[in-house]
Design a protein around this motif. Structure first.
Motif, PDB file in Angstrom:
ATOM      1  N   PRO B 364       5.877   1.815   0.891  1.00 29.55           N
ATOM      2  CA  PRO B 364       4.720   2.058   1.767  1.00 29.55           C
ATOM      3  C   PRO B 364       4.359   3.534   1.896  1.00 29.55           C
ATOM      4  CG  PRO B 364       6.607   1.161   2.994  1.00 29.55           C
ATOM      5  CD  PRO B 364       6.962   1.102   1.559  1.00 29.55           C
ATOM      6  N   MET B 365       5.362   4.405   1.854  1.00 27.07           N
ATOM      7  CA  MET B 365       5.052   5.830   1.963  1.00 27.07           C
ATOM      8  C   MET B 365       4.206   6.284   0.774  1.00 27.07           C
ATOM      9  SD  MET B 365       6.128   7.114   4.713  1.00 27.07           S
ATOM     10  CE  MET B 365       5.892   8.842   4.328  1.00 27.07           C
ATOM     11  N   ASN B 366       4.513   5.733  -0.372  1.00 29.72           N
ATOM     12  CA  ASN B 366       3.737   6.100  -1.560  1.00 29.72           C
ATOM     13  C   ASN B 366       2.299   5.618  -1.432  1.00 29.72           C
ATOM     14  OD1 ASN B 366       6.045   7.171  -2.524  1.00 29.72           O
ATOM     15  ND2 ASN B 366       6.183   5.919  -4.368  1.00 29.72           N
ATOM     16  N   ARG B 367       2.156   4.402  -0.923  1.00 29.51           N
ATOM     17  CA  ARG B 367       0.783   3.890  -0.755  1.00 29.51           C
ATOM     18  C   ARG B 367       0.021   4.775   0.216  1.00 29.51           C
ATOM     19  NH1 ARG B 367       3.571  -1.228  -0.300  1.00 29.51           N
ATOM     20  NH2 ARG B 367       3.060  -1.363   1.897  1.00 29.51           N
ATOM     21  N   GLN B 368       0.710   5.144   1.303  1.00 26.70           N
ATOM     22  CA  GLN B 368       0.034   5.970   2.286  1.00 26.70           C
ATOM     23  C   GLN B 368      -0.323   7.337   1.707  1.00 26.70           C
ATOM     24  OE1 GLN B 368      -1.174   5.114   5.158  1.00 26.70           O
ATOM     25  NE2 GLN B 368      -2.058   7.172   5.283  1.00 26.70           N
ATOM     26  N   SER B 369       0.569   7.871   0.901  1.00 23.93           N
ATOM     27  CA  SER B 369       0.295   9.178   0.309  1.00 23.93           C
ATOM     28  C   SER B 369      -0.911   9.111  -0.618  1.00 23.93           C
ATOM     29  CB  SER B 369       1.511   9.667  -0.476  1.00 23.93           C
ATOM     30  OG  SER B 369       2.561   9.913   0.407  1.00 23.93           O
ATOM     31  N   SER B 397      -3.561  -3.527   5.400  1.00 26.88           N
ATOM     32  CA  SER B 397      -2.157  -3.898   5.535  1.00 26.88           C
ATOM     33  C   SER B 397      -1.315  -3.274   4.417  1.00 26.88           C
ATOM     34  CB  SER B 397      -2.013  -5.413   5.505  1.00 26.88           C
ATOM     35  OG  SER B 397      -2.384  -5.891   4.229  1.00 26.88           O
ATOM     36  N   LEU B 398      -1.962  -2.874   3.335  1.00 25.37           N
ATOM     37  CA  LEU B 398      -1.205  -2.290   2.234  1.00 25.37           C
ATOM     38  C   LEU B 398      -0.880  -0.816   2.469  1.00 25.37           C
ATOM     39  CD1 LEU B 398      -2.495  -3.642  -1.176  1.00 25.37           C
ATOM     40  CD2 LEU B 398      -0.143  -3.445  -0.432  1.00 25.37           C
TER      41      LEU B 398
END
Lengths: 183, 640
Positions: B364-369, B397-398
């Protein structure tokens, strides 16, 4: 740590020199048009060629003249974009471009002088085009890229590329008309 | 199209530029013989110099390593609060130095030991120079916790100094060394060179810096990135390392004259960087994930956070490019993420693919980044990606820690507005407040944002103020106008900017008050905001600010005008030109440096002070309170 032998370096140097002689004017024109001035274009081209030479020392350079040209043009576009991000466009040195064009050294001096005057004027007009249009024009006409390639390179759609091109040529045609561009 | 414009096409094609002989000689010398490079030398000089260089390399090889230790400048002890004065005393400044050309393939990294670098390449080691503290103005001690296993550790140091220009033109190469102590012993040591300044930039900027007899600030360029190699003194498995600058700051100089085949310092710089980069790239294939992580982070610092990011330079090297693409598919999420951060700004096909992958990454951190990356992009290079993501299965949600990106979300739900009001994490509320500015204007959205102006977290209020400036709505300008003076200055700057953006001229009065106020940072941010406004009122205020008694405000004003001038606004250009002439002779170093930066249209502020700890320096510059050069947030690609 490079392990290149002197022979390989010499071969690369020769090849680069040959390539340079073939493409230098074309690449300088593209570089100057991408940056908006001859001086910046020279800097840009020099950087790209040095990087290209270094790449040749580290890995296999692109095979063939066309591949190398495409690679160099792509590098010019990327670096020009990078430069534009970092700093303001330099003042247009139309006169520098016009006078540099007159350095061209072939043909009868009188005819050459008149041709160069025309070329300088055309260059000044190209230089006065908006950046986006100028990029499309020079990549299509000087770098010889198809519109699809130009669009990919500039990250725009092909429709955008062709319309920018059309606007640019329309503007050029209007500017050139008083001097009697052949119909 | 082609038929209609055949004649014009022919004319444009024929109007090709031709290179000059000097240019040909220069390029061939530099590109064709990369080991013996010199600048602007005529062809005959290049030939002679190549011979001299070859002889030099042979001599150096015979005599052992070329001693390329940085030149020790004499540094006069500065008065408290004053940056040090550096006079160049270089053994490269005479003809004899021309024979001392190092073989770059064998250039050691000074002061590193043991001999094994990443990738198993053996490097010979030079004796470390005697530790001598030269210069001040940099924090001599930096406490850092580092895990040695994650070698190579990369340290970043800011350098700062003043150089006195002479008759010659010098190129400057700031260098530094650093060592890390563990229980009093030197556990790691490394050296660094600046890696950010391209040769032509250095030359051009220094030409204007180094006028005869004039002292010029050369700071602002000084991020040094250096990998620290373990020494053979006790290496802890893990522990608190105490980093310190071992030798202080130094400059080496090289005389650049067309009639001398002297090797430019910058070429050494580039080679050193190449070596560092090669080591780091080699480490990307290490089996230890920690090593891969630290290596890719170091590469990211280099490519993205150095003074002049040059991702294309990475792509010019096929091996590096291949290694980075492989890192984008690494098992370790941090490696994938950092690879993405390096590659995506290139915006080529590979960059776009990596970005897409990151948006759907399992971490999830990568998606947020990836979302954050897209949010921060101020241009249209990623529009295709954004469009395709909008049409895909990607949804809120992703994302990882916060739900939205302004550019990814076309429509928001009622739940989004509820989250803006009620979500427990301030960061999430702030992100929503920021992101809503990119959605379609709607009364409900503006109402929610107006309510968010009362949020307890200042970032939420700031984001709301900014988004309101983009969306507008009933009563928005009045509400923004009514923000009290007790509000955080950063919010007030944003609100005033939004007011102006919505056509409410009362915003100028607020910005004017902020500039005149005691808080120097608020004043500089107000200047920056004014620099984003293409109106004569803004120019007038900036000209007023350029007479502020605080140097940092004067500097910010001229830089803000330059920023606008960069975008081609004539009134700003005229103002900058006039201002530069005046401020180029300002009493203060910082202001003079800012004026020169403005003159060169190199927007980006010079280092304002030596370090946050340097209280005297800060006070001299007029900073009161804190120093935080956080982005003012008013940098919109679609501003007026």
């Amino acid at each position: 740590v490079t392990t290149d032998g002197p022979r390989r370096r010499n071969e690369q140097g020769d090849r680069l020199a040959e390539l340079y002689r073939e493409l230098k004017d074309e690449l300088l024109t593209v570089a100057a048009h991408l940056t908006g001035s001859r001086a910046s274009g020279e800097d840009l081209l020099q950087d790209v060629l040095v990087a290209f030479a270094r790449r040749g020392a580290a890995a296999r350079p692109p095979e063939g003249r066309d591949d190398a040209r495409r690679y160099l043009v792509t590098s010019l576009v990327h670096r020009a974009r990078d430069l534009a991000r970092r700093r303001a466009p330099p003042a247009n040195d139309e006169t520098a471009i016009a006078s540099a064009t007159s350095d061209s050294a072939d043909g009868d001096p009188i005819r050459r002088s008149s041709l160069n005057e025309e070329a300088g004027r055309v260059n000044a007009l190209v230089l006065a085009l908006p950046d986006e249009q100028r990029a499309v024009v020079t990549l299509h006409l000087h770098a010889g890229l198809a519109f699809r390639e130009v669009a990919d390179l500039l990250s725009i759609s092909i429709n955008t590329a062709t319309s920018r091109y059309r606007y640019a040529l329309l503007a050029l045609k209007r500017q050139l008309a008083p001097r009697g561009v052949p119909k | 199209v082609n038929e209609e414009y055949d004649d014009v096409e022919a004319l444009v094609r024929a109007a090709k530029l031709t290179t000059t002989r000097e240019f040909d000689a220069r390029v061939l010398a530099e590109a064709g013989a990369p080991r013996a490079r010199w600048s602007h030398a005529p062809r005959w000089a290049a030939g002679i110099a190549a011979a001299v260089a070859l002889a030099g390399a042979l001599t150096a090889a015979a005599a052992g390593w070329f001693d390329h230790r940085p030149v020790r400048p004499a540094v006069t002890s500065p008065a408290p609060g004053e940056p040090p004065t550096v006079e160049l005393h270089s053994n490269r400044l005479d003809d004899a130095s021309a024979t001392r050309v190092p073989d770059p393939a064998r250039t050691p990294i000074e002061g590193t030991r043991p001999a094994v670098a990443a990738g198993g390449t053996e490097l010979e080691v030079e004796e470390e120079p005697e530790p001598t503290t030269i210069g001040t103005g940099i924090p001599s001690n930096v406490d850092a916790r580092a895990t040695v296993r994650e070698a190579p550790i990369v340290a970043r140091v800011r350098i700062h100094g003043v150089v006195k220009g002479g008759k010659e033109h010098h190129e400057l190469l700031p260098q530094g060394t650093i060592e890390a102590l563990y229980k009093g012993d030197a556990a790691l040591v490394g050296r660094g060179v600046t890696i950010h300044r391209k040769r032509s930039d250095v030359r051009k900027s220094f030409l204007s810096w180094a006028r005869e007899g004039e002292e010029s600030l050369v700071s602002g360029a000084g991020t040094i990135v250096m990998p620290l190699m373990p020494t053979n003194v006790g290496i802890p498995e893990q522990g608190d390392l105490h980093l310190r600058i071992a030798f202080g700051e130094r400059f080496s100089g090289t005389l650049v004259r067309s009639d001398l085949p002297v090797r430019p310092a910058s070429s050494i710089e580039e080679e050193m960087v190449g070596m560092l980069r090669d080591d780091l790239v080699a480490s990307l294939s290490a089996t230890d994930a920690a090593v891969r992580r630290s290596s890719i982070e170091a590469l990211r610092w280099w490519s993205g956070e150095s003074f002049h990011p040059d991702v294309d330079e990475l792509w010019g090297d096929e091996l590096t490019a291949r290694a980075l693409l492989a890192a984008g598919r690494d098992d370790d999420p941090r490696v994938r993420l950092n690879a993405g951060w390096i590659v995506t700004p290139a915006a080529g096909e590979a960059g776009r693919e990596l970005l897409q992958d990151l948006l759907f990454d399992s971490d999830p951190m990568n998606r947020q980044s990836a979302v954050t990356f897209l949010r921060n992009q101020g241009n249209s290079r990623f529009l295709d990606t954004i469009e395709s993501v909008r049409d895909s299965k990607w949804d809120e949600s992703l994302s990882g820690t916060s739900p939205l990106s302004a550019k990814l979300v076309r429509n928001h739900s009622d739940e989004t507005l509820r989250n803006l009001k009620e979500h427990g994490q301030a960061a999430v509320r702030a992100d929503i407040a920021w992101a809503l500015g990119g959605t379609k204007p709607a009364p409900a959205t503006s109402a929610a944002l107006l309510a968010a102006l009362d949020d307890p977290d200042f970032e939420v209020r700031r984001g709301a103020a900014r988004s309101l400036g983009r969306l507008g709505g009933d009563g928005v300008t009045d509400r923004l106008d009514g923000i009290p003076n007790t509000e955080d200055p950063r919010v007030r700057v944003m609100a005033a900017w939004s007011q102006v953006r919505l056509g409410d001229k009362r915003g100028y009065a607020h910005l004017s008050r902020l500039i005149a106020g005691e808080d120097a940072r608020a004043a500089t941010q107000a200047c920056t905001a004014l620099g984003r406004i293409a109106k004569r009122d803004a120019v007038a205020l900036l000209l007023q600010a350029s007479e502020d008694p605080r140097p940092v405000v004067r500097g910010a004003a001229v830089l803000a005008l330059a920023e606008r001038a960069k975008k081609g606004d004539a009134p700003h250009r005229e103002a900058v030109d006039a201002l530069v002439v005046r401020l180029a002779h300002d009493d203060d170093d910082y202001v003079r440096a800012a004026a020169r930066a403005a003159q060169l249209r190199r927007v980006g502020r010079p280092v304002a002070a030596t370090s946050p700890e340097d209280r005297e320096g800060l006070e001299r510059l007029g900073y009161v309170g804190y120093v935080d050069d956080a982005d003012s947030g008013t940098d919109d690609s679609d501003d007026e």
